[in-house]
Design a protein around this motif. Structure first.
Motif, PDB file in Angstrom:
ATOM      1  N   PRO A 283       0.813  -1.227   0.000  1.00 21.86           N
ATOM      2  CA  PRO A 283       0.000   0.000   0.000  1.00 21.86           C
ATOM      3  C   PRO A 283       0.841   1.270   0.000  1.00 21.86           C
ATOM      4  O   PRO A 283       0.494   2.252  -0.673  1.00 21.86           O
ATOM      5  N   LEU A 284       1.953   1.282   0.735  1.00 25.92           N
ATOM      6  CA  LEU A 284       2.827   2.456   0.736  1.00 25.92           C
ATOM      7  C   LEU A 284       3.459   2.667  -0.636  1.00 25.92           C
ATOM      8  O   LEU A 284       3.592   3.797  -1.106  1.00 25.92           O
ATOM      9  N   THR A 285       3.834   1.559  -1.282  1.00 26.92           N
ATOM     10  CA  THR A 285       4.408   1.653  -2.628  1.00 26.92           C
ATOM     11  C   THR A 285       3.387   2.215  -3.602  1.00 26.92           C
ATOM     12  O   THR A 285       3.705   3.065  -4.444  1.00 26.92           O
ATOM     13  N   TRP A 286       2.153   1.749  -3.497  1.00 26.47           N
ATOM     14  CA  TRP A 286       1.062   2.261  -4.344  1.00 26.47           C
ATOM     15  C   TRP A 286       0.907   3.769  -4.158  1.00 26.47           C
ATOM     16  O   TRP A 286       0.848   4.522  -5.134  1.00 26.47           O
ATOM     17  N   ALA A 287       0.865   4.219  -2.912  1.00 30.69           N
ATOM     18  CA  ALA A 287       0.687   5.643  -2.641  1.00 30.69           C
ATOM     19  C   ALA A 287       1.880   6.454  -3.141  1.00 30.69           C
ATOM     20  O   ALA A 287       1.719   7.539  -3.722  1.00 30.69           O
ATOM     21  N   TRP A 288       3.067   5.945  -2.952  1.00 33.00           N
ATOM     22  CA  TRP A 288       4.271   6.663  -3.359  1.00 33.00           C
ATOM     23  C   TRP A 288       4.336   6.817  -4.879  1.00 33.00           C
ATOM     24  O   TRP A 288       4.577   7.914  -5.401  1.00 33.00           O
ATOM     25  N   LEU A 289       4.088   5.723  -5.593  1.00 32.99           N
ATOM     26  CA  LEU A 289       4.179   5.762  -7.048  1.00 32.99           C
ATOM     27  C   LEU A 289       3.049   6.592  -7.659  1.00 32.99           C
ATOM     28  O   LEU A 289       3.269   7.356  -8.606  1.00 32.99           O
ATOM     29  N   ALA A 290       1.843   6.448  -7.130  1.00 35.92           N
ATOM     30  CA  ALA A 290       0.697   7.165  -7.697  1.00 35.92           C
ATOM     31  C   ALA A 290       0.787   8.666  -7.490  1.00 35.92           C
ATOM     32  O   ALA A 290       0.194   9.438  -8.246  1.00 35.92           O
ATOM     33  N   SER A 291       1.534   9.097  -6.469  1.00 40.10           N
ATOM     34  CA  SER A 291       1.658  10.537  -6.187  1.00 40.10           C
ATOM     35  C   SER A 291       2.942  11.132  -6.735  1.00 40.10           C
ATOM     36  O   SER A 291       3.169  12.338  -6.613  1.00 40.10           O
ATOM     37  N   SER A 292       3.781  10.308  -7.344  1.00 36.91           N
ATOM     38  CA  SER A 292       5.057  10.785  -7.852  1.00 36.91           C
ATOM     39  C   SER A 292       4.851  11.906  -8.874  1.00 36.91           C
ATOM     40  O   SER A 292       4.017  11.808  -9.771  1.00 36.91           O
ATOM     41  N   GLY A 293       5.599  12.978  -8.711  1.00 37.12           N
ATOM     42  CA  GLY A 293       5.476  14.121  -9.601  1.00 37.12           C
ATOM     43  C   GLY A 293       4.366  15.081  -9.224  1.00 37.12           C
ATOM     44  O   GLY A 293       4.162  16.096  -9.911  1.00 37.12           O
ATOM     45  N   HIS A 294       3.668  14.783  -8.130  1.00 35.37           N
ATOM     46  CA  HIS A 294       2.542  15.623  -7.711  1.00 35.37           C
ATOM     47  C   HIS A 294       2.703  16.110  -6.276  1.00 35.37           C
ATOM     48  O   HIS A 294       1.716  16.379  -5.604  1.00 35.37           O
ATOM     49  N   ARG A 295       3.940  16.225  -5.812  1.00 37.78           N
ATOM     50  CA  ARG A 295       4.148  16.655  -4.431  1.00 37.78           C
ATOM     51  C   ARG A 295       5.476  17.383  -4.301  1.00 37.78           C
ATOM     52  O   ARG A 295       6.396  17.160  -5.084  1.00 37.78           O
ATOM     53  N   VAL A 296       5.549  18.246  -3.289  1.00 37.28           N
ATOM     54  CA  VAL A 296       6.756  19.010  -3.029  1.00 37.28           C
ATOM     55  C   VAL A 296       6.885  19.212  -1.526  1.00 37.28           C
ATOM     56  O   VAL A 296       5.887  19.175  -0.796  1.00 37.28           O
ATOM     57  N   VAL A 297       8.103  19.410  -1.060  1.00 38.42           N
ATOM     58  CA  VAL A 297       8.369  19.626   0.360  1.00 38.42           C
ATOM     59  C   VAL A 297       8.432  21.118   0.641  1.00 38.42           C
ATOM     60  O   VAL A 297       9.134  21.867  -0.046  1.00 38.42           O
ATOM     61  N   ALA A 298       7.700  21.556   1.651  1.00 39.58           N
ATOM     62  CA  ALA A 298       7.789  22.944   2.117  1.00 39.58           C
ATOM     63  C   ALA A 298       8.924  23.018   3.131  1.00 39.58           C
ATOM     64  O   ALA A 298       8.764  22.640   4.289  1.00 39.58           O
ATOM     65  N   ASP A 299      10.060  23.478   2.688  1.00 37.86           N
ATOM     66  CA  ASP A 299      11.223  23.531   3.583  1.00 37.86           C
ATOM     67  C   ASP A 299      11.651  24.988   3.792  1.00 37.86           C
ATOM     68  O   ASP A 299      10.893  25.919   3.508  1.00 37.86           O
ATOM     69  N   SER A 300      12.851  25.167   4.281  1.00 41.40           N
ATOM     70  CA  SER A 300      13.314  26.511   4.626  1.00 41.40           C
ATOM     71  C   SER A 300      13.886  27.269   3.431  1.00 41.40           C
ATOM     72  O   SER A 300      14.210  28.452   3.552  1.00 41.40           O
ATOM     73  N   SER A 301      14.011  26.605   2.297  1.00 42.59           N
ATOM     74  CA  SER A 301      14.571  27.293   1.135  1.00 42.59           C
ATOM     75  C   SER A 301      13.569  28.304   0.593  1.00 42.59           C
ATOM     76  O   SER A 301      12.357  28.038   0.569  1.00 42.59           O
ATOM     77  N   PRO A 302      14.034  29.452   0.142  1.00 41.67           N
ATOM     78  CA  PRO A 302      13.107  30.500  -0.300  1.00 41.67           C
ATOM     79  C   PRO A 302      12.342  30.157  -1.570  1.00 41.67           C
ATOM     80  O   PRO A 302      11.303  30.746  -1.840  1.00 41.67           O
ATOM     81  N   GLY A 303      12.824  29.187  -2.342  1.00 41.68           N
ATOM     82  CA  GLY A 303      12.179  28.910  -3.625  1.00 41.68           C
ATOM     83  C   GLY A 303      11.285  27.695  -3.666  1.00 41.68           C
ATOM     84  O   GLY A 303      10.861  27.281  -4.755  1.00 41.68           O
ATOM     85  N   TRP A 304      10.956  27.115  -2.489  1.00 43.28           N
ATOM     86  CA  TRP A 304      10.195  25.867  -2.535  1.00 43.28           C
ATOM     87  C   TRP A 304       8.834  26.056  -3.188  1.00 43.28           C
ATOM     88  O   TRP A 304       8.312  25.158  -3.861  1.00 43.28           O
ATOM     89  N   MET A 305       8.228  27.227  -3.045  1.00 44.60           N
ATOM     90  CA  MET A 305       6.882  27.437  -3.554  1.00 44.60           C
ATOM     91  C   MET A 305       6.831  27.534  -5.079  1.00 44.60           C
ATOM     92  O   MET A 305       5.762  27.409  -5.687  1.00 44.60           O
ATOM     93  N   ALA A 306       7.982  27.730  -5.704  1.00 42.06           N
ATOM     94  CA  ALA A 306       8.011  27.830  -7.160  1.00 42.06           C
ATOM     95  C   ALA A 306       7.538  26.534  -7.817  1.00 42.06           C
ATOM     96  O   ALA A 306       7.023  26.557  -8.938  1.00 42.06           O
ATOM     97  N   GLY A 307       7.685  25.435  -7.115  1.00 39.13           N
ATOM     98  CA  GLY A 307       7.265  24.147  -7.671  1.00 39.13           C
ATOM     99  C   GLY A 307       5.809  23.811  -7.448  1.00 39.13           C
ATOM    100  O   GLY A 307       5.360  22.733  -7.849  1.00 39.13           O
ATOM    101  N   VAL A 308       5.079  24.713  -6.819  1.00 37.80           N
ATOM    102  CA  VAL A 308       3.663  24.455  -6.521  1.00 37.80           C
ATOM    103  C   VAL A 308       2.797  25.135  -7.584  1.00 37.80           C
ATOM    104  O   VAL A 308       2.829  26.354  -7.714  1.00 37.80           O
ATOM    105  N   PRO A 309       2.003  24.387  -8.335  1.00 38.49           N
ATOM    106  CA  PRO A 309       1.122  25.023  -9.325  1.00 38.49           C
ATOM    107  C   PRO A 309      -0.029  25.751  -8.641  1.00 38.49           C
ATOM    108  O   PRO A 309      -0.420  25.418  -7.520  1.00 38.49           O
ATOM    109  N   GLU A 310      -0.573  26.741  -9.318  1.00 32.74           N
ATOM    110  CA  GLU A 310      -1.742  27.430  -8.782  1.00 32.74           C
ATOM    111  C   GLU A 310      -2.952  26.500  -8.828  1.00 32.74           C
ATOM    112  O   GLU A 310      -3.105  25.687  -9.726  1.00 32.74           O
ATOM    113  N   ALA A 311      -3.801  26.634  -7.829  1.00 32.77           N
ATOM    114  CA  ALA A 311      -5.040  25.858  -7.757  1.00 32.77           C
ATOM    115  C   ALA A 311      -6.085  26.714  -7.059  1.00 32.77           C
ATOM    116  O   ALA A 311      -5.744  27.616  -6.288  1.00 32.77           O
TER     117      ALA A 311
END
Length: 226
Positions: free
Chosen positions: A25-53
């Motif tokens: 089940p974890l493998t299913w979730a990981w593969l199915a979400s690949s390319g559709h997630r990003v980490v909100a970290d301390s770097s100033p540019g992390w939000m650039a990878g988030v599409p508008e919704a």
């Protein structure tokens, strides 16, 4: 083959099978979400990878005495950042209000109001009892079609996958809480069981949420006002 060798061979094969079933089940979730997630970290540019919704879906977590837990507060902070940056126009707060004395969505709303997010942008779902319910209700009850789901990094693959399985065009933003709270590892360990339940609900049973309706227009109103 001696009985003892046969027993140990079968035991080994059974252990391998159980391991595969636990990880699947974890493998299913990981593969199915690949390319559709990003980490909100301390770097100033992390939000650039988030599409508008149109919408950010913030999944509920524990609240204590009117105060969000640190993990929930971080989810809310990220949603506020997305809103201020124009990445979303409304925030859907989905949590547990199964008891009169416990009300996650109201705590979430009050936290964001105190941080300057306007009330018109906030929509409350009081029946988001688990991730699958929150995803299904976002589409079927609130009419969302495309959103950004906000949670912790360990939960993100499951959250994105379940929302996409529910028929939502979904991107996910996750906070790497392991850098701040040791309790994250306990929650991450629970993902084995949670991912199995999610796979069962979404794919095998196509389970209905605890409260499947009625249809609400509050999200549409929030988007129009924004």
């Amino acid at each position: 083959m001696p009985l003892s060798r046969r027993f140990f061979r079968l035991s080994y094969q059974g252990a391998v099978l159980l391991s595969v079933l636990a990880v699947a089940p974890l493998t299913w979730a990981w593969l199915a979400s690949s390319g559709h997630r990003v980490v909100a970290d301390s770097s100033p540019g992390w939000m650039a990878g988030v599409p508008e919704a149109p919408v950010a879906l913030v999944l509920g977590a524990a609240a204590f005495g009117g105060t969000p837990s640190p993990m929930l507060a971080r989810r809310l902070d990220i949603s506020a950042e997305l809103y201020r940056a124009g990445k979303v126009r409304a925030i859907l707060l989905s949590g547990d209000n199964g008891r009169i004395e416990y009300d996650e969505p109201t705590v979430m709303r009050d936290y964001l109001l105190a941080r300057g997010i306007p009330a018109r942008a906030l929509v409350l779902d009081y029946a988001g009892f688990d991730t699958w319910d929150s995803c299904v209700r976002a589409r079927a009850v609130f009419g969302a079609t495309r959103l950004t789901v906000v949670t912790q990094l360990f939960h993100l693959p499951r959250a994105v996958t379940l929302c996409r399985t529910a028929g939502l065009e979904t991107f996910g933003v996750g906070d790497d809480s392991s850098r701040r709270w040791a309790s994250t590892y306990a929650y991450a360990a629970r993902e084995f069981a949670a991912a199995a339940k999610g796979l069962l609900d979404a794919v095998v049973l196509d389970s209905a949420p605890v409260f499947p309706g009625p249809r609400e227009t509050s999200l549409e109103a929030a988007l129009q006002s924004g």
